[in-house]
Write an enzyme that holds these catalytic residues in place. Structure first.
Site, PDB file in Angstrom:
ATOM      1  N   TRP A 179       0.674  -1.119  -0.187  1.00 23.51           N
ATOM      2  CA  TRP A 179       0.340   0.467  -0.249  1.00 23.51           C
ATOM      3  C   TRP A 179       1.036   0.931  -0.179  1.00 23.51           C
ATOM      4  O   TRP A 179       2.231   1.436   0.925  1.00 23.51           O
ATOM      5  CB  TRP A 179      -1.121   0.397   1.247  1.00 23.51           C
ATOM      6  N   GLU A 220      -2.885  -2.950  -2.721  1.00 25.98           N
ATOM      7  CA  GLU A 220      -3.929  -2.161  -1.811  1.00 25.98           C
ATOM      8  C   GLU A 220      -4.397  -0.798  -2.870  1.00 25.98           C
ATOM      9  O   GLU A 220      -3.798  -0.272  -2.576  1.00 25.98           O
ATOM     10  CB  GLU A 220      -3.822  -2.233  -0.262  1.00 25.98           C
ATOM     11  N   LYS A 222      -6.851   2.868  -2.599  1.00 26.53           N
ATOM     12  CA  LYS A 222      -7.833   3.621  -1.340  1.00 26.53           C
ATOM     13  C   LYS A 222      -8.804   4.479  -2.973  1.00 26.53           C
ATOM     14  O   LYS A 222      -8.034   4.688  -3.729  1.00 26.53           O
ATOM     15  CB  LYS A 222      -6.730   4.384  -0.956  1.00 26.53           C
ATOM     16  N   ASP A 253      -9.383  -3.668   1.567  1.00 27.65           N
ATOM     17  CA  ASP A 253     -10.018  -2.347   3.098  1.00 27.65           C
ATOM     18  C   ASP A 253     -11.381  -2.254   2.778  1.00 27.65           C
ATOM     19  O   ASP A 253     -10.846  -1.594   1.823  1.00 27.65           O
ATOM     20  CB  ASP A 253      -8.647  -1.734   2.352  1.00 27.65           C
ATOM     21  N   HIS A 256     -11.618   1.675   2.296  1.00 27.21           N
ATOM     22  CA  HIS A 256     -10.960   2.513   1.354  1.00 27.21           C
ATOM     23  C   HIS A 256     -11.954   2.095  -0.093  1.00 27.21           C
ATOM     24  O   HIS A 256     -11.165   2.912  -1.595  1.00 27.21           O
ATOM     25  CB  HIS A 256      -9.673   1.544   0.598  1.00 27.21           C
ATOM     26  N   HIS A 280      -8.626  -6.725   3.864  1.00 26.82           N
ATOM     27  CA  HIS A 280      -8.177  -5.715   4.901  1.00 26.82           C
ATOM     28  C   HIS A 280      -9.701  -5.452   6.407  1.00 26.82           C
ATOM     29  O   HIS A 280     -10.299  -4.674   5.321  1.00 26.82           O
ATOM     30  CB  HIS A 280      -7.205  -4.666   4.843  1.00 26.82           C
ATOM     31  N   ASP A 288     -12.029   6.370   6.688  1.00 27.51           N
ATOM     32  CA  ASP A 288     -11.760   6.102   6.807  1.00 27.51           C
ATOM     33  C   ASP A 288     -11.031   5.299   8.509  1.00 27.51           C
ATOM     34  O   ASP A 288      -9.462   5.617   8.463  1.00 27.51           O
ATOM     35  CB  ASP A 288      -9.596   5.128   5.386  1.00 27.51           C
ATOM     36  N   ASP A 290     -10.928   3.275  10.459  1.00 28.29           N
ATOM     37  CA  ASP A 290      -9.598   2.178  10.400  1.00 28.29           C
ATOM     38  C   ASP A 290     -11.023   1.934  12.417  1.00 28.29           C
ATOM     39  O   ASP A 290      -9.446   1.744  13.216  1.00 28.29           O
ATOM     40  CB  ASP A 290      -8.546   2.465  10.739  1.00 28.29           C
ATOM     41  N   ASP A 320      -7.571  -4.265   9.914  1.00 25.19           N
ATOM     42  CA  ASP A 320      -6.802  -3.491   9.497  1.00 25.19           C
ATOM     43  C   ASP A 320      -7.747  -1.937   9.752  1.00 25.19           C
ATOM     44  O   ASP A 320      -8.466  -1.553   9.728  1.00 25.19           O
ATOM     45  CB  ASP A 320      -6.527  -2.980   8.247  1.00 25.19           C
TER      46      ASP A 320
HETATM   47  C1  RNT Z   1      -3.818   2.221   4.988  1.00 25.75           C
HETATM   48  C2  RNT Z   1      -4.717   1.230   4.366  1.00 25.75           C
HETATM   49  C3  RNT Z   1      -2.588   0.266   4.759  1.00 25.75           C
HETATM   50  C4  RNT Z   1      -3.116   0.752   6.199  1.00 25.75           C
HETATM   51  C5  RNT Z   1      -1.742  -0.490   6.893  1.00 25.75           C
HETATM   52  C6  RNT Z   1      -0.869  -0.042   8.064  1.00 25.75           C
HETATM   53  O1  RNT Z   1      -5.074   3.265   4.401  1.00 25.75           O
HETATM   54  O2  RNT Z   1      -5.110   0.923   4.664  1.00 25.75           O
HETATM   55  O3  RNT Z   1      -3.681  -0.498   4.814  1.00 25.75           O
HETATM   56  O4  RNT Z   1      -3.620   0.661   7.325  1.00 25.75           O
HETATM   57  O5  RNT Z   1      -0.721  -1.019   6.237  1.00 25.75           O
HETATM   58 ZN    ZN Z   2      -6.069  -1.751   4.646  1.00 32.73          ZN
END
Ligand code: RNT
Ligand code: ZN
Length: 412
Positions: A179, A220, A222, A253, A256, A280, A288, A290, A320
């Site tokens: 990423w 990955e 986004k 993810d 994302h 993720h 995003d 998390d 994640d």
């Molecule tokens: C960031 C991505 C990525 C990170 C990690 C720490 O937006 O989601 O995966 O969260 O690599």
């Molecule tokens: Zn991620």
């Protein structure tokens, strides 16, 4: 209700709880190391956060060293039924040396592998393209400056080699997930140039052949990040195409995409063009953000797709999220268990009846079933799973999480 009576309830629906419990025990979840220390890592030479990812909060007990992080992980794994994996980022090296990102080697991570062997957990890995002065412009592999690109290409190359050695040592292939934060705050005029550079850098970084038994690559995407609102170079379309053409895994993810997009819906669509998928699993709130994953409709929909579309053997489930306002070990335990609970519920659904109803256009029956199924005693089966794997449940879990948090809260 006893497990035996719950088993009988599910048997009435044509579901064998023993089959579900056995299957659940075979599904490893790759727990992300970065929930344990707010994505700080153990580098001593650089280490400014950045890249638009942010852990908020200052709950006591953040792991400051690899030993503390391992102790926290050991505790957390003990509260989670089954055998799982650890997902390490390249900033989590464990060494007295101070290599820059383009100087890291396997030996800097060897203590993690020894520990993983000892614990019986598999490892996954990630190059770290953020929290470094050479990423301050939010441009790394797509930077216009060749010197900067080359620095990050070298970093990425090394992580692939380290991941391969980890996988070889542990006898379990490691995913190395790429990423990059690359993007623009305001509207760019030459997206094509940036994407062409990113593609060339990825190709250069991944040019050495690695045995898939040891490591596999994942990419990955986004939609946007803080500071890169106008354009993300590694967008979904960019990486979907890249993964299909190059045979890498695609990492989806849950934070994302646009908040109204259904990530679960994407699995069957991309699975037709890809061999394997990396998830993720996360919980975006307005962005995003998390947050720790809940046992909510989004997670259940993901789990249902994995089970009903028969994608479990082609999907590596990673987590994640990072919340620093609560006990970090509790966050790991709650989130990982929620992923498992969702999978268990999916495994306990009468799949063929539901699919038959849909195939015969009996949408009324499909709705009656999906809604009535919500009342089945999943919790009793989950408790049985925890007991069989020596993991606590309910108040015992709560007590155990509180006691551990109290034992680490004095960390400075
Ligand atoms: C960031 C991505 C990525 C990170 C990690 C720490 O937006 O989601 O995966 O969260 O690599
Ligand atoms: Zn991620």
């Amino acid at each position: 209700m006893t497990y035996e009576s719950a088993k009988a309830v599910f048997a009435d629906w044509g579901v064998d709880t023993e089959v579900a419990l056995d299957r659940l025990a075979t599904i490893p979840i790759s727990m992300h190391c970065w929930q344990g220390d707010d994505v700080v890592g153990f580098e001593t030479r650089s280490g400014t956060s950045g890249g638009g990812i942010q852990a908020t909060g200052n709950h006591p007990g953040r792991a400051r060293t690899a030993d503390e992080l391992r102790a926290d992980l050991e505790f957390a794994y003990g509260q989670i039924p089954g055998k799982h994996r650890l997902n390490l980022h390249a900033i989590y090296l464990d060494t007295d040396e101070t290599p820059d990102r383009d100087e890291i080697e396997y030996r800097h991570f060897a203590p993690w592998v020894d520990w993983a062997k000892d614990q019986g957990v598999g490892l996954d890995f990630n190059p770290t393209f953020f929290a470094h002065e050479k990423a301050d412009d939010n441009l790394t592999l797509s930077h216009p400056d060749k010197g900067i690109r080359d620095f990050w290409i070298e970093h990425g190359r090394r992580t692939r080699e380290i991941a391969a050695k980890m996988g070889e040592e542990l006898g379990s292939s490691a995913v190395n997930n790429i990423w990059v934060p690359d993007g623009y705050k305001d509207i760019p005029v030459d997206r094509m140039a940036a994407r062409t550079r990113l593609e060339a850098s990825l190709d250069a970084m991944c040019d050495s052949e690695q045995d898939p038994e040891h490591m596999v690559d994942a990419v990955e995407s986004k939609l946007f990040g803080i500071g890169v609102e106008a354009c993300t170079v590694g967008s979904h379309e960019f990486y979907l195409g890249y993964a299909i053409r190059k045979g890498t895994l695609l990492c989806l993810d849950m934070g994302h995409f646009h908040p109204t997009e259904n990530i679960a819906d994407k699995l069957s669509a991309v699975a037709l063009s890809l061999d394997e998928i990396l998830l993720h699993v996360s919980r975006p709130m307005r962005w995003d953000s998390d947050h720790v994953i809940l046992l909510n409709d989004d997670i259940q929909a993901m789990a249902n797709e994995l089970v009903f579309a028969d994608l479990l053997d082609r999907t590596r489930i990673g987590l994640d999220f990072f919340d620093a306002t609560i006990s970090r070990t509790a966050a790991w335990v709650i989130g990982t268990r929620n992923m498992q609970k969702a999978l268990l519920r999916s495994l306990l659904m009468p799949q063929s009846e539901l699919k038959d109803a849909e195939a015969t256009l009996d949408f009324t029956k499909r709705l009656i079933f999906t809604e009535e199924l919500k009342d089945l005693p999943y919790g009793v089966v989950w408790q049985e799973f925890c007991e069989r794997h020596d993991a606590p449940c309910g108040l015992a879990l709560s007590g155990s999480l509180e006691t551990y948090q109290a034992s680490v809260s004095g960390r400075g």
